[in-house]
Design an enzyme around this catalytic site. Structure first.
Site, PDB file in Angstrom:
ATOM      1  N   HIS A  95     -12.967  -1.115  -8.059  1.00 38.01           N
ATOM      2  CA  HIS A  95     -14.167  -0.263  -8.090  1.00 38.01           C
ATOM      3  C   HIS A  95     -13.858   1.186  -7.692  1.00 38.01           C
ATOM      4  CE1 HIS A  95     -15.776  -0.532  -3.647  1.00 38.01           C
ATOM      5  NE2 HIS A  95     -14.498  -0.236  -3.680  1.00 38.01           N
ATOM      6  N   ASP A 127       3.602   2.618  -4.904  1.00 37.00           N
ATOM      7  CA  ASP A 127       2.476   3.080  -5.699  1.00 37.00           C
ATOM      8  C   ASP A 127       2.156   2.025  -6.755  1.00 37.00           C
ATOM      9  OD1 ASP A 127       0.722   4.307  -7.470  1.00 37.00           O
ATOM     10  OD2 ASP A 127       1.695   6.262  -7.338  1.00 37.00           O
ATOM     11  N   ASP A 186       0.859  -1.180   0.000  1.00 33.85           N
ATOM     12  CA  ASP A 186       0.000   0.000   0.000  1.00 33.85           C
ATOM     13  C   ASP A 186       0.899   1.234   0.000  1.00 33.85           C
ATOM     14  OD1 ASP A 186      -2.263   1.728   0.234  1.00 33.85           O
ATOM     15  OD2 ASP A 186      -3.312   0.177   1.370  1.00 33.85           O
TER      16      ASP A 186
END
Length: 362
Positions: A267, A249, A227
């Site tokens: 999403h 990243d 993350d």
């Protein structure tokens, strides 16, 4: 011209009810927030039996002028499935008088603090005014080129906002972790997806709840939580033999592994960014000679097969993604992304009532 001149009165009244129902649907959320703030599910759980209104207001120390209000709120929540109204006999009453009491339902059991599958952190984060008030600006969002709803309401994108507000970032990570506990329950029936893997990188996993679940299930499987640096910096000290945290990243690189896990990631992004993420996933698993895979946990909209309430939930989540200019997708929309990113095949499995498990093969 009277638009409704051809309509019967009862049809017009039905339309009025439909409009009013949606006008005031936000009160469902506010009642839920009230229930969570006062920890009512936890109070009933600790009471160890259904609780009467008198007992509840005594524990809450409700002033007399608000007792009726509490009763009305509990009636509303009961009507909407958060509590059952049951009849009990008071053992301390010589006449064994029957009284009404509130009992937990499955929904309110999920809001009891400290339990394994507690969804209270998710509800608190979603109902935080800094998040929920953004949707008052959907009209402005519609007319603004390329801006996300959070950029309009907060002045920056959601990820920057979270990085500059540590307390809200903590709430966000806790909400994702609480939701991931539901995945733990579901993954018990999908062990085969992880069998044969030696390593997996969990992208955008925050505090690594899903990775911890997987590492416990498969002690020999090397799990990497990947993350942004400011997200994982507080968890790097929890590295273990088969669980580690790496900052970076995902649009630049994803650490190499046999598989890449994307839980509730795609999403968040539009199609262009999703293809970029998937291409980085493909790069990360390219050295697996047996064929690596991407494992995706997300909603799949299927209006023709899902029952109405489930589709309604997924479509609401689709609107929620305007915060990020993301979207929920149908199988055909996912397929288009996979092919454009260079993947060859995929399979979709039902995971929970809401989520699907999508395995994408390179």
């Amino acid at each position: 011209m009277d638009l409704l001149s051809g309509r019967k009165a009862n049809e017009i009244f039905e339309g009025q009810v439909h409009v009013y129902k949606h006008m005031y649907v936000y009160l469902n959320s506010m009642c839920l927030k009230w229930c969570i703030e006062l920890e009512i599910p936890t109070i009933i759980y600790n009471h160890e039996k259904p609780i009467t209104l008198h007992e509840l207001i005594s524990i809450l120390q409700v002033p007399p002028s608000k007792i009726s209000g509490v009763e009305r709120l509990m009636r509303h929540l009961s009507h909407n499935g958060f509590f059952d109204i049951v009849t009990i006999h008071d053992d301390d009453d010589e006449n064994k008088e029957e009284k009404e009491a509130y009992a937990l339902t499955i929904a309110s059991e999920l809001l009891v603090k400290g339990t394994e599958y507690c969804l209270t952190p998710m509800a608190k984060c979603s109902l935080d005014p800094s998040v929920s008030s953004s949707y008052n600006l959907l009209g402005k969002w519609t007319l603004e080129e390329n801006l996300t709803l959070s950029e309009i309401s907060l002045g920056t994108n959601l990820w920057n906002f979270l990085s500059k507000n540590p307390s809200i970032l903590t709430s966000f990570n806790e909400s994702m972790a609480s939701d991931s506990q539901m995945v733990k329950l579901a993954l018990k029936d999908h062990n085969a997806v992880f069998e044969g893997l030696e390593s997996i990188v969990d992208v955008g996993s925050g505090n690594g709840t899903v990775s911890k679940i997987i590492s416990d299930m498969f002690p020999k499987l090397k799990c990497i939580v990947f993350d942004l640096p400011h997200v994982v910096e507080n968890f790097s000290g929890t590295n273990s033999n088969n669980l580690s945290f790496i900052g970076g990243d995902m649009f630049n690189f994803i650490p190499e592994a046999d598989a890449v896990l994307l839980k509730w990631i795609l999403h968040d992004w539009d199609d262009e960014h999703c293809v970029k993420i998937l291409k980085k996933c493909k790069d990360a698993i390219s050295k697996n000679t047996k064929g690596g895979k991407a494992i995706i946990i997300d909603f799949v909209i299927n209006e023709k097969q899902d029952e109405f309430g489930l589709t309604q939930m997924k479509l609401r989540m689709d609107i929620a993604m305007t915060t990020l200019n993301g979207k929920e997708r149908s199988e055909e929309e996912f397929k288009k992304l996979f092919l454009e990113a260079g993947f060859e095949d995929y399979k979709i499995f039902p995971l929970t009532g809401m989520y699907s498990l999508i395995v994408v093969f390179s």
